[in-house]
Design an enzyme around this catalytic site. Structure first.
Site, PDB file in Angstrom:
ATOM      1  N   HIS A   1      -9.132  -4.832 -86.699  1.00  0.00           N
ATOM      2  CA  HIS A   1      -8.953  -3.396 -86.931  1.00  0.00           C
ATOM      3  C   HIS A   1      -8.039  -3.065 -88.108  1.00  0.00           C
ATOM      4  O   HIS A   1      -7.889  -1.910 -88.467  1.00  0.00           O
ATOM      5  CB  HIS A   1      -8.425  -2.691 -85.675  1.00  0.00           C
ATOM      6  CG  HIS A   1      -6.953  -2.906 -85.455  1.00  0.00           C
ATOM      7  ND1 HIS A   1      -6.450  -4.066 -84.954  1.00  0.00           N
ATOM      8  CD2 HIS A   1      -5.896  -2.102 -85.697  1.00  0.00           C
ATOM      9  CE1 HIS A   1      -5.131  -3.978 -84.884  1.00  0.00           C
ATOM     10  NE2 HIS A   1      -4.759  -2.792 -85.336  1.00  0.00           N
TER      11      HIS A   1
HETATM   12  C1  UD1 Z   1      -2.988   2.339 -85.328  1.00  0.00           C
HETATM   13  C2  UD1 Z   1      -1.679   1.760 -85.888  1.00  0.00           C
HETATM   14  C3  UD1 Z   1      -1.763   0.238 -85.903  1.00  0.00           C
HETATM   15  C4  UD1 Z   1      -2.133  -0.308 -84.539  1.00  0.00           C
HETATM   16  C5  UD1 Z   1      -3.439   0.354 -84.096  1.00  0.00           C
HETATM   17  C6  UD1 Z   1      -3.879  -0.127 -82.740  1.00  0.00           C
HETATM   18  C7  UD1 Z   1      -0.519   3.075 -87.611  1.00  0.00           C
HETATM   19  C8  UD1 Z   1      -0.240   3.183 -89.055  1.00  0.00           C
HETATM   20  N1  UD1 Z   1      -1.466   2.179 -87.265  1.00  0.00           N
HETATM   21  O1  UD1 Z   1      -4.020   1.973 -86.228  1.00  0.00           O
HETATM   22  O2  UD1 Z   1      -0.494  -0.284 -86.266  1.00  0.00           O
HETATM   23  O3  UD1 Z   1      -2.277  -1.701 -84.627  1.00  0.00           O
HETATM   24  O4  UD1 Z   1      -3.221   1.772 -84.057  1.00  0.00           O
HETATM   25  O5  UD1 Z   1      -5.095   0.448 -82.383  1.00  0.00           O
HETATM   26  O6  UD1 Z   1       0.089   3.772 -86.817  1.00  0.00           O
HETATM   27  N2  UD1 Z   1      -9.801   6.774 -83.489  1.00  0.00           N
HETATM   28  C9  UD1 Z   1     -10.620   7.134 -82.461  1.00  0.00           C
HETATM   29  N3  UD1 Z   1     -10.052   7.356 -81.231  1.00  0.00           N
HETATM   30  C10 UD1 Z   1      -8.743   7.227 -81.006  1.00  0.00           C
HETATM   31  C11 UD1 Z   1      -7.920   6.858 -82.055  1.00  0.00           C
HETATM   32  C12 UD1 Z   1      -8.455   6.615 -83.293  1.00  0.00           C
HETATM   33  O7  UD1 Z   1     -11.812   7.263 -82.620  1.00  0.00           O
HETATM   34  O8  UD1 Z   1      -8.294   7.432 -79.851  1.00  0.00           O
HETATM   35  C13 UD1 Z   1     -10.400   6.500 -84.816  1.00  0.00           C
HETATM   36  C14 UD1 Z   1     -10.262   7.666 -85.783  1.00  0.00           C
HETATM   37  O9  UD1 Z   1     -11.416   7.731 -86.528  1.00  0.00           O
HETATM   38  C15 UD1 Z   1      -9.111   7.262 -86.670  1.00  0.00           C
HETATM   39  C16 UD1 Z   1      -9.231   5.750 -86.667  1.00  0.00           C
HETATM   40  O10 UD1 Z   1      -9.738   5.407 -85.384  1.00  0.00           O
HETATM   41  O11 UD1 Z   1      -9.182   7.818 -87.937  1.00  0.00           O
HETATM   42  C17 UD1 Z   1      -7.942   5.048 -86.898  1.00  0.00           C
HETATM   43  O12 UD1 Z   1      -6.937   5.501 -85.984  1.00  0.00           O
HETATM   44  P1  UD1 Z   1      -5.399   5.536 -86.440  1.00  0.00           P
HETATM   45  O13 UD1 Z   1      -4.532   5.917 -85.311  1.00  0.00           O
HETATM   46  O14 UD1 Z   1      -5.275   6.303 -87.712  1.00  0.00           O
HETATM   47  O15 UD1 Z   1      -5.091   4.056 -86.850  1.00  0.00           O
HETATM   48  P2  UD1 Z   1      -5.450   2.685 -86.160  1.00  0.00           P
HETATM   49  O16 UD1 Z   1      -6.342   1.930 -87.066  1.00  0.00           O
HETATM   50  O17 UD1 Z   1      -5.893   2.850 -84.749  1.00  0.00           O
END
Ligand code: UD1
Length: 385
Positions: free
Chosen positions: A222
């Site tokens: 991820h």
């Molecule tokens: C975040 C953390 C990372 C951690 C990871 C675990 C930061 C900078 N990154 O990264 O350190 O390892 O979480 O998962 O804080 N999305 C969904 N549903 C959700 C959440 C996210 O669909 O409940 C999708 C969205 O399109 C979003 C993308 O996932 O844009 C990324 O989510 P985001 O929280 O920005 O970062 P992670 O890659 O999850």
């Protein structure tokens, strides 16, 4: 004493579970001692919001429901961090906790820390702002291209108490000028939660439900650097396909990864391979069950490097650096970067039984969160009385 804990994204919830349970134990143990114990306030920022990435963990890990949810959702780093800060400030002003406890290195961690470091409690003669306690302090990958590294450095620059999982954290903090008496090598709260749930995980039937063979590799990806560009994700998908020459693969898809696999039209190749078992993000117990009985794990996660070290399952980490070096020096972790040959050679060697012998790091004994709560109680009480 009022402690406010922040949780926002998936790996925070497993850590919060251990902290919440330790507060409970502390309050029970001290119920006859005449003081009113710890009032634990939980704030969920809403950084992760899908049931499978958030709510499900509260239920499964018996975490008290958040007192407050900021519901910030996804966004760019700037937008997400700013939204959390905007919504968190009034909560902090209203609740005025003695301690703000933040865990790990996600955007929620730095956003709330930054707010707390500059706050001035109105009409409060005893305290100006909360003591900021950082759990998992001092970890450094020395790779500033990782958003988490920025979050780690800044959070530690603003914290008052530093709870460290491994010796490298102590060393890094000292080099950054933190006084020794603020650094506590307490162990690993994620391992507290793992230990508490291992028996349940051993009884889970997720492998049978997925219909996977007894020997399999568990894969998670991820990191933006691995999954956000077509070139890198294509290379890693090919690598996953190559691994199936030797062994079945279980691959739970993080929303970021799933979205990019679809965008770059890579998902079908994975779906068409009958040795690859794709699934949505898993519940904690199911994932722990798959991890503990896997032949090996391939990942780019931070926490999984630690969990596999504890379980003594070989872990191939598709990154060129780690902020958790004890998992390599003592544990079962191998850093391969994303070079396909290196990844495949390492896996081949593990499958041939040439994996290294590993040990479990110091203090990873299931009691880290109890130590943290005791230390907070003793140090913060002392400084406010
Ligand atoms: C975040 C953390 C990372 C951690 C990871 C675990 C930061 C900078 N990154 O990264 O350190 O390892 O979480 O998962 O804080 N999305 C969904 N549903 C959700 C959440 C996210 O669909 O409940 C999708 C969205 O399109 C979003 C993308 O996932 O844009 C990324 O989510 P985001 O929280 O920005 O970062 P992670 O890659 O999850």
């Amino acid at each position: 004493m009022k402690i406010m804990s922040i949780a926002g994204a998936r790996p925070n919830f497993m850590k919060l579970a251990a902290i919440a349970s330790a507060v409970n134990t502390f309050n029970k143990k001290h119920s006859h001692s005449g003081h009113s114990g710890i009032n634990h306030i939980i704030v969920h920022t809403g950084q992760h919001y899908d049931t499978k990435m958030s709510e499900g963990f509260f239920e499964e890990l018996d975490i008290p429901l958040p007192d407050i949810n900021l519901n910030v959702g996804s966004g760019t780093h700037a937008i997400q961090t700013a939204e959390i800060m905007k919504k968190f400030e009034p909560i902090l002003l209203e609740k005025q906790p003695d301690v703000l406890l933040v865990v790990g290195d996600v955007n929620s961690t730095i956003a709330c820390t930054l707010v707390a470091s500059k706050i001035i409690y109105p009409n409060n003669l005893t305290k100006k702002r909360p003591v900021i306690a950082h759990v998992e302090a001092g970890l450094r990958s020395f790779d500033k291209d990782m958003p988490e590294e920025i979050n780690r450095i800044l959070t530690d620059a603003l914290s008052d108490l530093f709870f460290v999982t491994e010796q490298s954290g102590v060393k890094n903090l000292k080099l950054e000028g933190i006084e020794q008496n603020k650094i506590f090598h307490v162990g690993n709260v994620m391992i507290d939660t793992l230990l508490k749930n291992l028996q349940k995980a051993e009884k889970a039937s997720i492998r049978q439900q997925l219909n996977v063979a007894k020997h399999y590799a568990l894969i998670t990806l991820h990191r933006p650097s691995n999954v956000d560009t077509q070139e890198n994700l294509t290379r890693l998908v090919q690598c996953v396909l190559d691994i199936t020459k030797w062994i079945d693969v279980v691959f739970p898809l993080h929303p970021r990864t799933e979205c990019n696999l679809e965008k770059f039209q890579l998902k079908q190749q994975l779906q068409q391979n009958n040795r690859i078992f794709l699934c949505p993000p898993l519940r904690y117990i199911d994932f722990l069950s798959l991890m503990s009985s896997s032949t090996l794990v391939v990942t780019d996660s931070g926490g999984i490097q630690e969990e596999t070290t504890f379980l003594q399952v070989p872990c191939v980490t598709l990154r060129s650096s780690t902020e958790r070096p004890v998992t390599v020096s003592e544990g079962s972790n191998y850093l391969t970067g994303t070079n396909t040959n290196k990844i495949l050679e390492t896996i081949d060697s593990i499958l041939k039984g040439h994996g290294k012998k590993s040990t479990i790091p110091n203090n990873w004994d299931g009691k880290a969160s109890d130590r943290i709560i005791d230390i907070i109680w003793n140090t913060v009480k002392r400084s406010t009385t």
